[in-house]
Design a protein around this motif. Structure first.
Motif, PDB file in Angstrom:
ATOM      1  N   PHE A  34       0.836  -1.184   0.000  1.00  0.00           N
ATOM      2  CA  PHE A  34       0.000   0.000   0.000  1.00  0.00           C
ATOM      3  C   PHE A  34       0.880   1.246   0.000  1.00  0.00           C
ATOM      4  N   TYR A  36       0.752   5.349   0.840  1.00  0.00           N
ATOM      5  CA  TYR A  36       0.031   6.417   1.498  1.00  0.00           C
ATOM      6  C   TYR A  36       0.779   7.732   1.276  1.00  0.00           C
ATOM      7  N   SER A  43      -3.176  13.852   8.188  1.00  0.00           N
ATOM      8  CA  SER A  43      -3.145  12.410   8.387  1.00  0.00           C
ATOM      9  C   SER A  43      -2.666  11.695   7.123  1.00  0.00           C
ATOM     10  N   LEU A  44      -2.567  10.409   7.219  1.00  0.00           N
ATOM     11  CA  LEU A  44      -2.144   9.612   6.077  1.00  0.00           C
ATOM     12  C   LEU A  44      -3.355   9.221   5.256  1.00  0.00           C
ATOM     13  N   ILE A  93       4.617   7.086   2.220  1.00  0.00           N
ATOM     14  CA  ILE A  93       4.966   5.945   3.060  1.00  0.00           C
ATOM     15  C   ILE A  93       4.267   4.691   2.532  1.00  0.00           C
ATOM     16  N   TRP A  97       2.066  -6.268   3.116  1.00  0.00           N
ATOM     17  CA  TRP A  97       1.267  -7.287   3.786  1.00  0.00           C
ATOM     18  C   TRP A  97       1.733  -8.659   3.365  1.00  0.00           C
ATOM     19  N   PRO A 102      -3.285 -10.311   9.987  1.00  0.00           N
ATOM     20  CA  PRO A 102      -4.034  -9.082   9.716  1.00  0.00           C
ATOM     21  C   PRO A 102      -3.277  -7.827  10.136  1.00  0.00           C
ATOM     22  N   GLU A 103      -2.128  -7.625   9.587  1.00  0.00           N
ATOM     23  CA  GLU A 103      -1.360  -6.427   9.889  1.00  0.00           C
ATOM     24  C   GLU A 103      -0.394  -6.178   8.754  1.00  0.00           C
ATOM     25  N   ALA A 104      -0.342  -4.953   8.296  1.00  0.00           N
ATOM     26  CA  ALA A 104       0.644  -4.557   7.312  1.00  0.00           C
ATOM     27  C   ALA A 104       1.765  -3.810   8.023  1.00  0.00           C
TER      28      ALA A 104
ATOM     29  N   PHE B  34      -5.703  -0.194  15.368  1.00  0.00           N
ATOM     30  CA  PHE B  34      -4.279   0.052  15.585  1.00  0.00           C
ATOM     31  C   PHE B  34      -4.083   1.461  16.157  1.00  0.00           C
ATOM     32  N   TYR B  36      -0.747   4.116  16.216  1.00  0.00           N
ATOM     33  CA  TYR B  36       0.623   4.379  15.786  1.00  0.00           C
ATOM     34  C   TYR B  36       1.081   5.707  16.378  1.00  0.00           C
ATOM     35  N   GLN B  38       4.000   8.834  15.636  1.00  0.00           N
ATOM     36  CA  GLN B  38       4.899   9.388  14.632  1.00  0.00           C
ATOM     37  C   GLN B  38       5.610  10.605  15.219  1.00  0.00           C
ATOM     38  N   LEU B  44       6.056   5.696  10.931  1.00  0.00           N
ATOM     39  CA  LEU B  44       5.098   5.260  11.932  1.00  0.00           C
ATOM     40  C   LEU B  44       5.672   4.131  12.777  1.00  0.00           C
ATOM     41  N   LEU B  46       4.276   1.254  15.427  1.00  0.00           N
ATOM     42  CA  LEU B  46       3.087   0.611  15.978  1.00  0.00           C
ATOM     43  C   LEU B  46       3.183   0.548  17.494  1.00  0.00           C
ATOM     44  N   LYS B  49      -2.189  -3.082  18.921  1.00  0.00           N
ATOM     45  CA  LYS B  49      -3.206  -3.460  17.947  1.00  0.00           C
ATOM     46  C   LYS B  49      -4.251  -4.338  18.625  1.00  0.00           C
ATOM     47  N   PHE B  90      -1.752   8.382  15.865  1.00  0.00           N
ATOM     48  CA  PHE B  90      -2.784   8.053  14.889  1.00  0.00           C
ATOM     49  C   PHE B  90      -3.485   6.757  15.272  1.00  0.00           C
ATOM     50  N   GLY B  98      -7.467  -6.636   7.495  1.00  0.00           N
ATOM     51  CA  GLY B  98      -6.676  -5.930   8.498  1.00  0.00           C
ATOM     52  C   GLY B  98      -5.500  -5.164   7.968  1.00  0.00           C
ATOM     53  N   ASN B  99      -5.297  -5.194   6.656  1.00  0.00           N
ATOM     54  CA  ASN B  99      -4.040  -4.637   6.164  1.00  0.00           C
ATOM     55  C   ASN B  99      -4.162  -3.260   5.528  1.00  0.00           C
ATOM     56  N   MET B 100      -5.304  -2.939   4.943  1.00  0.00           N
ATOM     57  CA  MET B 100      -5.479  -1.622   4.342  1.00  0.00           C
ATOM     58  C   MET B 100      -6.108  -0.723   5.386  1.00  0.00           C
ATOM     59  N   LEU B 101      -5.396   0.321   5.746  1.00  0.00           N
ATOM     60  CA  LEU B 101      -5.793   1.108   6.902  1.00  0.00           C
ATOM     61  C   LEU B 101      -6.437   2.427   6.521  1.00  0.00           C
ATOM     62  N   PHE B 103      -6.923   5.944   8.450  1.00  0.00           N
ATOM     63  CA  PHE B 103      -6.376   6.629   9.608  1.00  0.00           C
ATOM     64  C   PHE B 103      -7.297   7.737  10.094  1.00  0.00           C
ATOM     65  N   GLY B 104      -7.251   7.973  11.382  1.00  0.00           N
ATOM     66  CA  GLY B 104      -7.868   9.162  11.938  1.00  0.00           C
ATOM     67  C   GLY B 104      -6.999  10.371  11.638  1.00  0.00           C
ATOM     68  N   GLY B 105      -7.504  11.520  11.987  1.00  0.00           N
ATOM     69  CA  GLY B 105      -6.787  12.752  11.681  1.00  0.00           C
ATOM     70  C   GLY B 105      -5.551  12.994  12.515  1.00  0.00           C
ATOM     71  N   GLY B 106      -5.404  12.221  13.574  1.00  0.00           N
ATOM     72  CA  GLY B 106      -4.225  12.365  14.410  1.00  0.00           C
ATOM     73  C   GLY B 106      -4.455  13.287  15.593  1.00  0.00           C
TER      74      GLY B 106
END
Lengths: 115, 113
Positions: A34, A36, A43-44, A93, A97, A102-104, B34, B36, B38, B44, B46, B49, B90, B98-101, B103-106
């Motif tokens: 992915f 970003y 944010s990302l 960034i 995966w 379930p984590e990248a 998750f 994170y 920064q 990022l 982690l 999770k 974040f 679970g892999n494509m995230l 994100f919140g605004g931070g």
């Protein structure tokens, strides 16, 4: 955890030139990667999803002809910013995966500055 | 579509004080969640999770988070903040795999001496 390496960490380029950013999974094979983008103090945002051996899927609003993604092997994806302009300056960034957990895992990011 | 809201853009706490960073998510199924951290100009890291099981998860650097399905929340906590905790935090929710995230605004955390 698994290690993802991104290169370069930072790059400055002239407007109109192209820049390639590499994302490598060092100790695992990544079926999916992915990309970003993060603008300053924001944010990302997901740009695109790349699967090995197939075309990338771009998020709405992301120009696929401008941001070329190649995922030619299970350990390497590249993002090429073509004809870069100052507004493309951002932090890019990647994450990779493995395909089952379930984590990248994230790379350390690339700071692109277009002058 | 999944979404994440971090209501607090900035938070300032005194060193040694407790911390809670809020995160609310919107997702149809059981989410992968998750947190994170920064640091400026960095990538990022982690913190922790949640996939399933115990709703209170422990992470690195003394952080923990609690998943509350009824409130669609996954707040991050730390009992005693250190100056080195100053950073951007974040919250993110993963897709079905679970892999494509998303994100919140931070939340930018500042720590007063």
């Amino acid at each position: 955890g698994a290690v993802v390496s991104q290169h370069p960490s930072w790059v400055i380029c002239k407007s109109g030139t192209s820049v390639k950013i590499e994302c490598r999974s060092l100790d695992f094979q990544a079926t999916t990667m992915f990309w970003y983008r993060q603008f300053p103090k924001q944010s990302l945002m997901l740009m695109a999803t790349s699967n090995e051996g197939s075309k990338a899927t771009y998020e709405q609003g992301v120009e696929k002809d401008k941001f070329l993604i190649n995922h030619a092997s299970l350990t390497l994806s590249t993002l090429t910013v073509t004809s870069a302009h100052p507004e493309d300056s951002s932090f890019y960034i990647c994450s990779a995966w493995q395909g089952w957990e379930p984590e990248a895992f994230f790379g350390q990011g690339t700071r692109l500055t277009v002058v | 579509a999944q979404s994440v809201t971090q209501p607090d853009i900035h938070i300032t706490v005194s060193e040694g004080a407790s911390l809670e960073l809020r995160c609310n998510y919107s997702y149809g199924a059981t989410p992968y969640l998750f947190w994170y951290v920064q640091s400026p100009g960095q990538g990022l890291q982690l913190l922790l999770k949640y996939f399933s099981g115990d709703t209170l998860v422990q992470g690195i650097k003394g952080f923990e988070a609690e998943f509350k399905r009824s409130q669609s929340s996954f707040n991050l906590r730390k009992p005693s903040v250190h100056w080195s905790d100053a950073a951007e935090y974040f919250c993110a929710v993963g897709d079905d795999a679970g892999n494509m995230l998303t994100f919140g605004g931070g939340t930018r955390l500042m720590v007063k001496p």
